[in-house]
Scaffold this active site. Structure first.
Site, PDB file in Angstrom:
ATOM      1  N   LEU A  76       0.836  -1.194   0.000  1.00 57.98           N
ATOM      2  CA  LEU A  76       0.000   0.000   0.000  1.00 57.98           C
ATOM      3  C   LEU A  76       0.873   1.246   0.000  1.00 57.98           C
ATOM      4  CD1 LEU A  76      -3.145   0.230   0.035  1.00 57.98           C
ATOM      5  CD2 LEU A  76      -2.909   1.065   2.363  1.00 57.98           C
ATOM      6  N   GLY A  77       1.739   1.342  -1.037  1.00 58.71           N
ATOM      7  CA  GLY A  77       2.510   2.554  -1.249  1.00 58.71           C
ATOM      8  C   GLY A  77       1.710   3.535  -2.083  1.00 58.71           C
TER       9      GLY A  77
ATOM     10  N   ILE B 147       1.219   3.678  -5.322  1.00 57.37           N
ATOM     11  CA  ILE B 147       0.370   3.018  -6.313  1.00 57.37           C
ATOM     12  C   ILE B 147      -0.769   2.274  -5.631  1.00 57.37           C
ATOM     13  CG2 ILE B 147       0.295   1.209  -8.083  1.00 57.37           C
ATOM     14  CD1 ILE B 147       3.239   1.980  -8.728  1.00 57.37           C
TER      15      ILE B 147
ATOM     16  N   SER C  52       1.256  -5.051   4.162  1.00 59.12           N
ATOM     17  CA  SER C  52       2.444  -4.242   3.959  1.00 59.12           C
ATOM     18  C   SER C  52       3.448  -4.640   5.030  1.00 59.12           C
ATOM     19  CB  SER C  52       2.071  -2.753   4.055  1.00 59.12           C
ATOM     20  OG  SER C  52       3.049  -1.936   3.459  1.00 59.12           O
ATOM     21  N   ARG C  53       4.602  -3.950   5.068  1.00 62.52           N
ATOM     22  CA  ARG C  53       5.606  -4.298   6.078  1.00 62.52           C
ATOM     23  C   ARG C  53       5.025  -4.187   7.486  1.00 62.52           C
ATOM     24  NH1 ARG C  53       8.987  -0.959   2.772  1.00 62.52           N
ATOM     25  NH2 ARG C  53      10.490  -2.192   1.583  1.00 62.52           N
TER      26      ARG C  53
ATOM     27  N   VAL D 146       0.759  -5.578 -11.232  1.00 63.06           N
ATOM     28  CA  VAL D 146       1.359  -4.412 -11.888  1.00 63.06           C
ATOM     29  C   VAL D 146       2.648  -4.016 -11.181  1.00 63.06           C
ATOM     30  CG1 VAL D 146      -0.788  -3.485 -12.833  1.00 63.06           C
ATOM     31  CG2 VAL D 146      -0.078  -2.818 -10.510  1.00 63.06           C
ATOM     32  N   GLY D 147       3.172  -4.927 -10.349  1.00 57.25           N
ATOM     33  CA  GLY D 147       4.409  -4.669  -9.614  1.00 57.25           C
ATOM     34  C   GLY D 147       5.619  -5.153 -10.392  1.00 57.25           C
ATOM     35  N   ARG D 148       6.067  -6.349 -10.101  1.00 53.89           N
ATOM     36  CA  ARG D 148       7.168  -6.997 -10.809  1.00 53.89           C
ATOM     37  C   ARG D 148       6.815  -8.464 -10.986  1.00 53.89           C
ATOM     38  NH1 ARG D 148       8.838  -2.635 -12.059  1.00 53.89           N
ATOM     39  NH2 ARG D 148      10.940  -1.779 -11.784  1.00 53.89           N
TER      40      ARG D 148
ATOM     41  N   GLU E 203      11.152 -10.981 -18.481  1.00 58.26           N
ATOM     42  CA  GLU E 203      10.712 -10.137 -19.595  1.00 58.26           C
ATOM     43  C   GLU E 203      11.825  -9.989 -20.640  1.00 58.26           C
ATOM     44  OE1 GLU E 203       9.326  -6.454 -17.920  1.00 58.26           O
ATOM     45  OE2 GLU E 203       7.750  -7.448 -16.773  1.00 58.26           O
TER      46      GLU E 203
ATOM     47  N   HIS F 157       4.236  -4.923 -19.828  1.00 58.12           N
ATOM     48  CA  HIS F 157       4.832  -3.887 -18.966  1.00 58.12           C
ATOM     49  C   HIS F 157       4.440  -2.490 -19.473  1.00 58.12           C
ATOM     50  CE1 HIS F 157       8.215  -3.680 -15.803  1.00 58.12           C
ATOM     51  NE2 HIS F 157       7.485  -2.586 -15.721  1.00 58.12           N
TER      52      HIS F 157
ATOM     53  N   ALA G 260       1.752  -0.661 -17.916  1.00 63.06           N
ATOM     54  CA  ALA G 260       0.962   0.083 -16.927  1.00 63.06           C
ATOM     55  C   ALA G 260       1.524   1.468 -16.652  1.00 63.06           C
ATOM     56  CB  ALA G 260       0.860  -0.703 -15.618  1.00 63.06           C
TER      57      ALA G 260
END
Length: 321
Positions: A156-157, A159, A178-179, A234-236, A265, A283, A285
């Site tokens: 939950l940063g 983005i 999250s952390r 949509v992260g990695r 990729e 990739h 987004a």
């Protein structure tokens, strides 16, 4: 700011991890003396204080260690898994910048688009129409609504928070992992990805790729998400155990996926290409004309601030990565 028409020898030196993209080259034109890091001679390597990293080209420790005067690694991406951050931490006084929030809005919009596209089978329904099946086979089968779904957001940063706000407007119930819990956050917190998946109909991945999060979505997480569940990434690509994802989709362990990123990729597992419950993109987004202008302006601002001795615009806190 360096003079526009200064002789090259008078311009600040900036090393490039790879050649500049056209929009970035235009934003920085005339301001700096650029040298590809791989072509730097001994004198240039000794002088260089800045390494600019366009895109996701790897920046290993060996590259960083070649430049003893290095003070700034300026990345054009949000994620920094392509940069050896451990090597950066070992260098006193070495700062790292990234794209900050420049891509956040467009990535959040895209994530919501993938959620809608997977649940409503937009791509498969369009393919049904395009091949003439509406007339010969009837209407495409019913799909599942978006509104009211339980949406779990892993990371939950900037983005993830924007994804949450957008899907909350659909009437979705938002939770996150999250952390640590975020005191300002009104959403339900879950301490692990598996616990979050178990409480979700849709799991959206928007966290950074680190050693802690690599393949954080394994078969156990996908089993917790369940047969009706949807995974959106949509992260990695490395956040997901990709071979297990293919197996889980094939076996019906989860109901569908919307994927913008992949583990290797530009390679995409060929099995995914034939699955009509999977929406794929390459990739994309982060990429809009507006976001690229924003990143170019941010990079230009960071370089200008560095050479002027002012605070950087998007510094990364290395101790948290």
């Amino acid at each position: 700011m360096p003079p526009e028409h200064a002789a090259d020898g008078d311009k600040p030196l900036v090393l490039l991890a790879q050649p500049l993209f056209l929009n970035l080259a235009a934003a920085l034109e005339g301001r700096y003396r650029f040298v590809l890091a791989g072509e730097a001679d001994a004198a240039t390597a000794a002088e260089a204080r800045v390494l600019l990293v366009p895109g996701l080209v790897p920046v290993p420790a060996e590259l960083i260690d070649r430049f003893p005067a290095l003070e700034l690694v300026a990345a054009t991406s949000v994620g920094l898994d392509h940069v050896d951050l451990a090597a950066c931490r070992r260098r006193p006084g070495l700062a790292v910048t990234n794209a900050g929030a420049a891509f956040s809005v467009d990535t959040a919009d895209y994530a919501v688009g993938l959620v809608v596209a997977v649940l409503r089978r937009v791509a498969a329904a369009e393919a049904h129409l395009r091949r003439g099946a509406w007339a010969t086979e009837g209407k495409y089968p019913l799909t599942s609504k978006v509104s009211g779904k339980r949406v779990g957001i892993l990371g939950l940063g900037s983005i993830g928070a924007l994804v949450a706000r957008r899907l909350a407007a659909f009437g979705c119930r938002i939770a996150y992992s999250s952390r640590a819990p975020k005191p300002w956050c009104p959403y339900e917190f879950h301490p692990t990805a598996r616990a979050l998946a178990a409480a979700s109909d849709v799991l959206v991945l928007s966290c950074a790729l680190t050693e802690e999060t690599r393949r954080v979505v394994d078969r156990g997480v996908m089993e917790a998400l369940g047969a009706g569940g949807v995974l959106v990434n949509v992260g990695r690509g490395g956040l997901v155990d990709e071979p297990e994802l293919v197996r889980c989709l094939r076996e019906g362990v989860i109901g569908g996926a919307g994927l913008d990123v992949y583990e290797d990729e530009p390679e995409v597992p060929p099995e995914l290409l034939a699955m009509d419950n999977v929406v794929l993109s390459g990739h994309r987004a982060v990429l809009t004309a507006e976001s690229l202008r924003g990143v170019a302006d941010l990079v230009a601002g960071n370089l200008e601030a560095f050479f002027a001795g002012r605070p950087l615009l998007s510094p990364v806190t290395l101790s948290t990565l």
